[in-house]
Scaffold this active site. Structure first.
Site, PDB file in Angstrom:
ATOM      1  N   LEU A  55       1.007  -1.652  -0.443  1.00  0.00           N
ATOM      2  CA  LEU A  55       0.207   0.081  -0.205  1.00  0.00           C
ATOM      3  C   LEU A  55       0.514   1.368   0.447  1.00  0.00           C
ATOM      4  O   LEU A  55       2.004   1.002   0.247  1.00  0.00           O
ATOM      5  CB  LEU A  55      -0.794   0.382   1.502  1.00  0.00           C
ATOM      6  CG  LEU A  55      -1.548   1.130   1.415  1.00  0.00           C
ATOM      7  CD1 LEU A  55      -2.728   1.166   0.532  1.00  0.00           C
ATOM      8  CD2 LEU A  55      -2.406   0.998   3.018  1.00  0.00           C
ATOM      9  N   LYS A  58       2.055   7.250   0.644  1.00  0.00           N
ATOM     10  CA  LYS A  58       2.785   8.417  -0.109  1.00  0.00           C
ATOM     11  C   LYS A  58       1.165   8.743  -0.760  1.00  0.00           C
ATOM     12  O   LYS A  58       0.992  10.051  -1.844  1.00  0.00           O
ATOM     13  CB  LYS A  58       3.272   8.875  -0.656  1.00  0.00           C
ATOM     14  CG  LYS A  58       4.596   8.614   0.576  1.00  0.00           C
ATOM     15  CD  LYS A  58       4.500   9.779   1.131  1.00  0.00           C
ATOM     16  CE  LYS A  58       5.752   9.868   2.173  1.00  0.00           C
ATOM     17  NZ  LYS A  58       6.969   9.164   2.117  1.00  0.00           N
ATOM     18  N   GLY A 121      18.308   5.459  15.359  1.00  0.00           N
ATOM     19  CA  GLY A 121      19.108   4.501  16.247  1.00  0.00           C
ATOM     20  C   GLY A 121      18.325   3.129  16.416  1.00  0.00           C
ATOM     21  O   GLY A 121      17.435   2.944  15.204  1.00  0.00           O
ATOM     22  N   HIS A 122      19.373   2.486  16.450  1.00  0.00           N
ATOM     23  CA  HIS A 122      18.968   1.420  16.805  1.00  0.00           C
ATOM     24  C   HIS A 122      19.710   0.255  18.169  1.00  0.00           C
ATOM     25  O   HIS A 122      19.492   1.011  18.849  1.00  0.00           O
ATOM     26  CB  HIS A 122      20.076   0.248  15.777  1.00  0.00           C
ATOM     27  CG  HIS A 122      19.434   0.448  14.194  1.00  0.00           C
ATOM     28  ND1 HIS A 122      20.356   2.086  13.621  1.00  0.00           N
ATOM     29  CD2 HIS A 122      18.205   0.367  13.277  1.00  0.00           C
ATOM     30  CE1 HIS A 122      19.665   1.802  12.155  1.00  0.00           C
ATOM     31  NE2 HIS A 122      18.667   0.928  11.936  1.00  0.00           N
ATOM     32  N   TYR A 126      19.834   2.405  22.075  1.00  0.00           N
ATOM     33  CA  TYR A 126      19.063   2.509  23.000  1.00  0.00           C
ATOM     34  C   TYR A 126      19.915   1.436  24.363  1.00  0.00           C
ATOM     35  O   TYR A 126      19.005   1.998  25.519  1.00  0.00           O
ATOM     36  CB  TYR A 126      17.796   1.555  22.269  1.00  0.00           C
ATOM     37  CG  TYR A 126      17.323   1.629  21.493  1.00  0.00           C
ATOM     38  CD1 TYR A 126      16.643   1.313  20.160  1.00  0.00           C
ATOM     39  CD2 TYR A 126      17.481   3.743  20.490  1.00  0.00           C
ATOM     40  CE1 TYR A 126      16.334   1.553  18.767  1.00  0.00           C
ATOM     41  CE2 TYR A 126      16.850   4.292  19.594  1.00  0.00           C
ATOM     42  CZ  TYR A 126      16.436   2.979  18.807  1.00  0.00           C
ATOM     43  OH  TYR A 126      16.114   3.376  17.337  1.00  0.00           O
ATOM     44  N   ASP A 152      15.762  -3.445  20.768  1.00  0.00           N
ATOM     45  CA  ASP A 152      14.830  -4.562  20.103  1.00  0.00           C
ATOM     46  C   ASP A 152      14.114  -5.292  20.432  1.00  0.00           C
ATOM     47  O   ASP A 152      12.331  -5.410  20.148  1.00  0.00           O
ATOM     48  CB  ASP A 152      15.475  -5.174  19.033  1.00  0.00           C
ATOM     49  CG  ASP A 152      16.497  -3.942  18.027  1.00  0.00           C
ATOM     50  OD1 ASP A 152      17.117  -4.623  16.827  1.00  0.00           O
ATOM     51  OD2 ASP A 152      16.144  -2.815  18.470  1.00  0.00           O
TER      52      ASP A 152
END
Ligand SMILES: C[C@H](CCC[C@H](C)C(=O)SCCNC(=O)CCNC(=O)[C@H](O)C(C)(C)COP(=O)(O)OP(=O)(O)OC[C@H]1O[C@@H](n2cnc3c(N)ncnc32)[C@H](O)[C@@H]1OP(=O)(O)O)[C@H]1CC[C@H]2[C@@H]3[C@H](O)C[C@@H]4C[C@H](O)CC[C@]4(C)[C@H]3C[C@H](O)[C@]12C
Length: 382
Positions: A55, A58, A121-122, A126, A152
């Protein structure tokens, strides 16, 4: 299954949201992943049990389609940085007005507020911001991120899934949905509460890598065996520690006391010397059936055939011969029933889902022609 009948719209993101969505699908929810169009292949390797709709958000038509999907769903799970959904006209105020029962889960690194909220960030960023990374790593070495597991998945996916289930439960009483602000920094820190709260009993007062549970203690570490594999030792309590020494053929009287911090390096060297004399299989034979808390460090190739994991069926193989962990935990009456079909291709279910949600076929055809949606018709096998 426990989540049967729950309808989830998962917006395609990187690792954390996909794992959250997969957990919900494993326990019975209908999870529709909304992918971008013009994308060759999905990077979601945690797509078990999901369906895929391609989908283009935008376009105004694409936004309208998503809003209609959310009106008739229980959960929307979005993995984007703060403000992206609002920019698309899909913010919580709008969607909750159209569906007051909607649970709007926002899985981000830094949460929906604060100076870092819009920063990329990754996982490593974190856990660094959570304080936990400062405690991870060997003595005299720099801090070390344990894969991308802590923020994560533990602090992100799992706490977000927990929040979704909490909100679903609360909705049974109030009839109201709500917004879940799942920050991976806070989720990781929260998951690390034991570390925070055990400081008071002096568990972490020595430097990184010199404490009982961070690699400092000889009875809580890994050791290389004669065949280059490893054994994991977790013999903390004195009664288990005695069984460790017995299995290693050592006499307590010849060794310094277990809790003599200053003698831990010396004790480690003694244990290293012992473990180097036999293979992993030989040590496993010695320690299996004891309470020495010594287990083989199994590779991904070894885990599913290990007698314990094999008897429990802890790993499943899908129809593409791809092995992976089964869902956890096991519920006695309504256990998960993981889908073992191949993961969905991007857009594979676009038409099926839109028809299910009440779109007319001629509208669907027009959306396809306009590039608002894509349908990935399965490639016929010759
Ligand atoms: C496998 C690698 C990842 C491992 C896990 C890693 C260690 C992590 O920690 S993942 C956790 C990341 N953080 C979060 O999830 C927190 C919340 N999210 C964010 O902060 C951000 O999303 C972001 C920082 C993660 C990404 O920011 P970005 O600017 O890209 O996106 P957003 O600001 O969120 O905005 C989204 C925009 O997208 C538009 N959108 C969304 N849906 C649609 C739609 N359906 N239609 C149209 N448009 C849509 C939305 O409107 C937003 O637009 P605007 O910006 O205009 O507002 C992987 C890590 C990197 C990967 C590789 C890399 O991507 C390059 C290659 C790409 C190639 O396609 C595939 C191979 C790659 C090598 C690729 C491979 C792997 O996937 C990675 C290595």
């Amino acid at each position: 299954m426990a989540l049967a009948g729950i309808r989830v719209i998962e917006l395609a993101g990187l690792a954390p949201a996909p794992f959250c969505g997969m957990m919900l699908a494993d326990f019975g929810a209908s999870v529709i992943r909304v992918d971008r169009t013009k994308v060759a292949m999905s990077l979601d390797n945690q797509a078990r049990g999901k369906r895929s709709v391609a989908l283009n958000l935008k376009t105004p038509e694409g936004v309208a389609i998503l809003r209609k999907l959310c009106v008739r769903s229980d959960v929307v799970l979005e993995p984007y940085r703060k403000g992206v959904m609002e920019k698309l006209g899909l913010g919580p105020e709008k969607l909750l007005k159209e569906n007051p029962r909607l649970i709007y889960a926002r899985l981000t690194g830094y949460g929906q507020s604060g100076p870092y909220a819009t920063a990329a960030g990754h996982d490593i960023n974190y856990i660094a911001m959570s304080g936990l990374l400062s405690r991870l790593g060997r003595h005299k070495d720099k801090p070390y991120a344990p894969l991308n597991l802590v923020a994560d998945f533990a602090g992100g996916s799992l706490t977000c899934a927990f929040g979704i289930v909490l909100a679903l439960l609360e909705r049974t009483r109030s009839g109201q949905g709500q917004i879940i602000d799942a920050s991976m920094v806070e989720g990781a820190a929260y998951m690390g509460s034991f570390v925070w709260k055990s400081r008071a009993i002096g568990m972490w007062e020595r430097g990184r890598g010199q404490n009982m549970l961070d690699g400092g203690a000889p009875f809580y570490d890994t050791y290389q065996t004669a065949d280059g594999k490893h054994m994991a030792v977790g013999a903390i309590e004195p009664q288990f520690y005695q069984q460790l020494l017995r299995g290693l053929g050592l006499d307590t009287a010849d060794l310094p006391p277990q809790m003599s911090f200053d003698h831990w390096p010396e004790l480690k060297r003694v244990f290293e010397g012992c473990f180097a004399t036999k293979t992993q299989a030989e040590w496993t034979d010695i320690f299996d059936g004891t309470d020495a808390c010594v287990t083989p460090v199994l590779s991904f190739d070894q885990v599913s055939s290990h007698p314990h994991n094999k008897e429990r069926g802890s790993f499943v193989t899908d129809c593409g011969e791809d092995e992976s962990p089964r869902p956890a935990p096991v519920l006695s009456r309504t256990p998960a029933d993981p889908c073992l079909a191949l993961d969905p291709r991007i857009g594979q279910h676009t038409c099926e889902v839109l028809e299910e949600y009440g779109f007319k076929s001629e509208d669907i055809d027009n959306f396809v022609a306009a590039g608002v949606i894509e349908r990935n018709v399965p490639v016929a096998k010759l």
